[in-house]
Design a protein around this motif. Structure first.
Motif, PDB file in Angstrom:
ATOM      1  N   VAL A  42       0.849  -1.206   0.000  1.00  0.00           N
ATOM      2  CA  VAL A  42       0.000   0.000   0.000  1.00  0.00           C
ATOM      3  C   VAL A  42       0.878   1.248   0.000  1.00  0.00           C
ATOM      4  N   GLU A  43       1.915   1.244   0.802  1.00  0.00           N
ATOM      5  CA  GLU A  43       2.832   2.387   0.861  1.00  0.00           C
ATOM      6  C   GLU A  43       3.493   2.628  -0.493  1.00  0.00           C
ATOM      7  N   THR A  44       3.892   1.555  -1.152  1.00  0.00           N
ATOM      8  CA  THR A  44       4.508   1.674  -2.474  1.00  0.00           C
ATOM      9  C   THR A  44       3.530   2.291  -3.468  1.00  0.00           C
ATOM     10  N   ARG A  45       2.282   1.818  -3.431  1.00  0.00           N
ATOM     11  CA  ARG A  45       1.274   2.374  -4.344  1.00  0.00           C
ATOM     12  C   ARG A  45       1.015   3.847  -4.048  1.00  0.00           C
ATOM     13  N   ASP A  47       3.091   5.959  -2.739  1.00  0.00           N
ATOM     14  CA  ASP A  47       4.248   6.719  -3.220  1.00  0.00           C
ATOM     15  C   ASP A  47       4.103   7.004  -4.717  1.00  0.00           C
ATOM     16  N   GLY A  48       3.638   6.003  -5.468  1.00  0.00           N
ATOM     17  CA  GLY A  48       3.430   6.192  -6.904  1.00  0.00           C
ATOM     18  C   GLY A  48       2.354   7.225  -7.188  1.00  0.00           C
ATOM     19  N   VAL A  49       1.276   7.177  -6.424  1.00  0.00           N
ATOM     20  CA  VAL A  49       0.195   8.153  -6.600  1.00  0.00           C
ATOM     21  C   VAL A  49       0.703   9.552  -6.266  1.00  0.00           C
ATOM     22  N   GLU A  50       1.474   9.665  -5.216  1.00  0.00           N
ATOM     23  CA  GLU A  50       2.025  10.962  -4.827  1.00  0.00           C
ATOM     24  C   GLU A  50       2.925  11.522  -5.931  1.00  0.00           C
ATOM     25  N   THR A  51       3.734  10.668  -6.518  1.00  0.00           N
ATOM     26  CA  THR A  51       4.602  11.084  -7.611  1.00  0.00           C
ATOM     27  C   THR A  51       3.780  11.578  -8.799  1.00  0.00           C
ATOM     28  N   GLU A  52       2.732  10.841  -9.141  1.00  0.00           N
ATOM     29  CA  GLU A  52       1.871  11.237 -10.250  1.00  0.00           C
ATOM     30  C   GLU A  52       1.178  12.574  -9.958  1.00  0.00           C
ATOM     31  N   LEU A  53       0.719  12.758  -8.738  1.00  0.00           N
ATOM     32  CA  LEU A  53       0.067  14.023  -8.380  1.00  0.00           C
ATOM     33  C   LEU A  53       1.048  15.193  -8.446  1.00  0.00           C
ATOM     34  N   ASP A  54       2.277  14.945  -8.039  1.00  0.00           N
ATOM     35  CA  ASP A  54       3.294  15.995  -8.141  1.00  0.00           C
ATOM     36  C   ASP A  54       3.512  16.389  -9.601  1.00  0.00           C
ATOM     37  N   GLU A  55       3.546  15.396 -10.485  1.00  0.00           N
ATOM     38  CA  GLU A  55       3.735  15.688 -11.907  1.00  0.00           C
ATOM     39  C   GLU A  55       2.553  16.474 -12.463  1.00  0.00           C
ATOM     40  N   VAL A  56       1.354  16.084 -12.093  1.00  0.00           N
ATOM     41  CA  VAL A  56       0.156  16.803 -12.552  1.00  0.00           C
ATOM     42  C   VAL A  56       0.170  18.230 -11.993  1.00  0.00           C
ATOM     43  N   SER A  57       0.535  18.377 -10.763  1.00  0.00           N
ATOM     44  CA  SER A  57       0.583  19.695 -10.127  1.00  0.00           C
ATOM     45  C   SER A  57       1.584  20.606 -10.833  1.00  0.00           C
ATOM     46  N   ARG A  58       2.702  20.081 -11.281  1.00  0.00           N
ATOM     47  CA  ARG A  58       3.705  20.874 -11.980  1.00  0.00           C
ATOM     48  C   ARG A  58       3.195  21.354 -13.337  1.00  0.00           C
ATOM     49  N   ARG A  59       2.311  20.594 -13.942  1.00  0.00           N
ATOM     50  CA  ARG A  59       1.798  20.959 -15.273  1.00  0.00           C
ATOM     51  C   ARG A  59       0.695  22.000 -15.194  1.00  0.00           C
ATOM     52  N   LEU A  60       0.051  22.099 -14.047  1.00  0.00           N
ATOM     53  CA  LEU A  60      -1.043  23.056 -13.913  1.00  0.00           C
ATOM     54  C   LEU A  60      -0.490  24.478 -13.823  1.00  0.00           C
ATOM     55  N   PRO A  61      -1.230  25.446 -14.366  1.00  0.00           N
ATOM     56  CA  PRO A  61      -0.772  26.825 -14.251  1.00  0.00           C
ATOM     57  C   PRO A  61      -0.835  27.295 -12.802  1.00  0.00           C
ATOM     58  N   GLU A  62       0.026  28.236 -12.510  1.00  0.00           N
ATOM     59  CA  GLU A  62       0.049  28.834 -11.171  1.00  0.00           C
ATOM     60  C   GLU A  62      -1.246  29.622 -10.948  1.00  0.00           C
ATOM     61  N   PRO A  63      -1.787  29.606  -9.744  1.00  0.00           N
ATOM     62  CA  PRO A  63      -3.004  30.392  -9.480  1.00  0.00           C
ATOM     63  C   PRO A  63      -2.706  31.892  -9.602  1.00  0.00           C
ATOM     64  N   ALA A  64      -3.700  32.612 -10.056  1.00  0.00           N
ATOM     65  CA  ALA A  64      -3.509  34.043 -10.264  1.00  0.00           C
ATOM     66  C   ALA A  64      -3.586  34.834  -8.992  1.00  0.00           C
TER      67      ALA A  64
END
Length: 64
Positions: A42-45, A47-64
């Motif tokens: 579960v921890e490994t999974r 960690d993978g979800v957290e990594t994916e969310l970080d990548e998605v967060s980096r692609r989103l524009p900064e809030p105005a």
């Protein structure tokens, strides 16, 4: 030495209880190992979800 007739019975009962306790402890250890392995997966999974969310967060524009 005591010649208490119930002494042998009490000793046998204690030996049986000791065996039962050992069996229960073995079962508990097996369950603990299984749960530890499951939590590791579960921890490994997560960690993978957290990594994916970080990548998605980096692609989103900064809030105005």
């Amino acid at each position: 030495m005591t010649r208490d007739p119930s002494l042998k019975l009490r000793v046998a009962r204690l030996e049986n209880e000791t065996v039962s306790i050992d069996e229960l402890m073995t079962d508990i250890r097996a369950t603990q190992l299984e749960n530890t392995q499951r939590l590791d997966r579960v921890e490994t999974r997560l960690d993978g979800v957290e990594t994916e969310l970080d990548e998605v967060s980096r692609r989103l524009p900064e809030p105005a």
